[in-house]
Design a protein around this motif. Sequence first.
Motif, PDB file in Angstrom:
ATOM      1  N   ARG A 458      -0.168  54.508  20.501  1.00 45.19           N
ATOM      2  CA  ARG A 458       1.161  55.112  20.426  1.00 45.19           C
ATOM      3  C   ARG A 458       1.331  56.040  19.218  1.00 45.19           C
ATOM      4  N   LEU A 459       0.671  55.721  18.119  1.00 48.21           N
ATOM      5  CA  LEU A 459       0.920  56.433  16.868  1.00 48.21           C
ATOM      6  C   LEU A 459      -0.106  57.518  16.574  1.00 48.21           C
ATOM      7  N   THR A 460      -1.187  57.565  17.352  1.00 49.60           N
ATOM      8  CA  THR A 460      -2.205  58.588  17.136  1.00 49.60           C
ATOM      9  C   THR A 460      -2.599  59.215  18.473  1.00 49.60           C
ATOM     10  N   THR A 461      -3.362  60.282  18.380  1.00 42.28           N
ATOM     11  CA  THR A 461      -3.913  60.929  19.578  1.00 42.28           C
ATOM     12  C   THR A 461      -5.429  60.817  19.611  1.00 42.28           C
ATOM     13  N   LEU A 462      -5.985  59.957  18.773  1.00 41.94           N
ATOM     14  CA  LEU A 462      -7.442  59.875  18.598  1.00 41.94           C
ATOM     15  C   LEU A 462      -8.073  58.926  19.615  1.00 41.94           C
ATOM     16  N   PRO A 463      -9.359  59.129  19.918  1.00 38.52           N
ATOM     17  CA  PRO A 463     -10.075  58.178  20.785  1.00 38.52           C
ATOM     18  C   PRO A 463     -10.130  56.801  20.124  1.00 38.52           C
TER      19      PRO A 463
END
Length: 659
Positions: A458-463
């Motif tokens: 929810r808080l990042t867009t990272l794998p």
Amino acid sequence: MSKTEKLPRVELLAPVGKWDVLEAVIAAGADAVYLGGKKYNMRLHRKDYNFTEEELRDAVAYSHERGVRVYVTVNNLLTNDEVADLPAYLRFLQEIAADGIIVQDLGVVRLVRRLGLNIPIHASVMMNAHNLEGLQLLEELGITRVILGRELSLSDIKLLHSRTSLELEYFTHGDMCFSQSSQCYHSGMVFGLSSNRGRCLKPCRWAFELVDRETGETIPVQAPGPYYLAVKDICLLPFLPEVISSGICSLKIEGRMRTADYLGPLIGFYRRALDRYYADPAGYCFDWDEFDELQKMRVRDFSPLFAFGNPGASSIGYTGEREPRFFSQAVKEPTIGEENLKDSPLPAPEKTVSPTKPALAVKAGSSRAALAALESGADLLYTAGESFISQDASWSTDGYREVISRARELGKKVVIGLPRITMPWEMERTIILLEKIQEWGPAGILVTNLGTVFAASRLTTLPLYADYSCNTANQEAASLLQEYRVVQFTAPLEFCYEEILALPGGALPVEAVVHGNLPAMVSDHCLPAALLDNSTRHQICSGQCRRRRYGLKDTAGQIHPLEVDQDCRNHIYLANELALLPYLRSFYGAGFASLRLEIPLYLPEEAAAVTRLYRAEIDRLWEDPEGYSFQESCWRKLLAVRKGPFGTGPYTQGVKQNN
């Protein structure tokens, strides 16, 4: 309507392993029972316990006729083959109108959804839900009730209750574990009998000595006996008003292997106390005469455990005199000697899944060790989620940035690791770290429990990379994690190699740990504080943990490293380090995305040297698989870096599907 009439009544939930127990606990006043079938079930030590499908049908009918709910345990960690056999059983449980199923494996959750079943799902305590974010993930998956982690206090639970619509269940009486739920791999790795599959042989009930692991010196302790991990039975009968006030909806009694003669009276004590409370909450007083009678039939001594905070030494039955049964004794772990180097004890893959060379992954315990591993040939670098006392420095913002920057210069990947356990007060710091990680932009995040999966998604867009602590044992579970942006998972640490070999080739790439210190248990009980200061992690102590490098010596003479992290959490390891360096040939073509060195306890120079050894062997093997052979000189180089002992660990001793 008066407040008393509105007062919701908690459920009294009784364990059942045989038909006579079912009759006894219902007669004693249980509102609901939980029981299991002959498979997919966490209590499988005895064949005369648990229910056939016909008996399950009869048990549900018998209970419903008496107004009692029935929850069926489908709470094992399951392999791919076992999940494939599960649909018919799940449909059967819905057909007989079971009131819910208790589930550990995320693969079962996904399967219930795919089959379109509407049977309520309860998250087992073995899902280790111990923070709000974990509850949010489970609620999103359609779970209706969560059996909470045993390390949560009633105050924690009250706060969680105010922030979720999920029903919250909590153990209030019976046998409890030393380790965080689902995070004890000791029995599985040593005996092939896993706590996550209902067959634990309870190494936590072994006798130990506290030693300096560097010198072998025995350290005098304040404890009156050697059973340092032997937790007392939880008993919250004296605290029912506090339990009810916390928002818990169901009081769970442990004991599906107990007899009717024991469980009938036990349920009766709780039933009478609850009835007296609801008849007159304002005038309720605890009946000490009843408690005296309960004390007479106790198995172990009682403790409220974590209900009111960390209990420390008061929660341990050090003498072992009330231990009803010792399921096992310490045994020598498999050790690799020079005579074992030529012939691999690991089976070769039956088919080539992929000839592609796997990445060499390293988990490092400090920024200096991380940099050393990167310079020495690591393709993928995980930063450990814990800062261990044995390391030269704790993780810091500057350290993370330096490692990420150097990895970019070298064309390597860095994945930032989160702590394995993140209790509610620790999640606040974890969320701050996640916000920083998003700014830094590493290759990904190593997620470790339900809460960190949810928060990172929810808080990042990272794998996201799912660590071994997520207990991903089948591709159904992997597919569910994929919905939360997980791109790879690490195989369960306690599985034998045959089971690990069956994992690649599905929804997500798979990583195998091939070297390092293998964590056997992780616990919120601080052993140095309890044994040397008679204190807990939530009291002022003298910091004994920082004065030596501790170990636990078992009765087989082996020393298990004991590490303490930044939150005073204790990590106990197998005595032998895993070292599959001589047997990498068995991994050729198996299809693993990466082979991992689990070395967060290594100093920088050790991390560098061992990474170089594995880098060279992996490169030689994949360049010329037909001509490759392992040289004894390489093994001697490893022994020059780390004195060992080294072994094959769970790869030869671990969990098999029929166990």
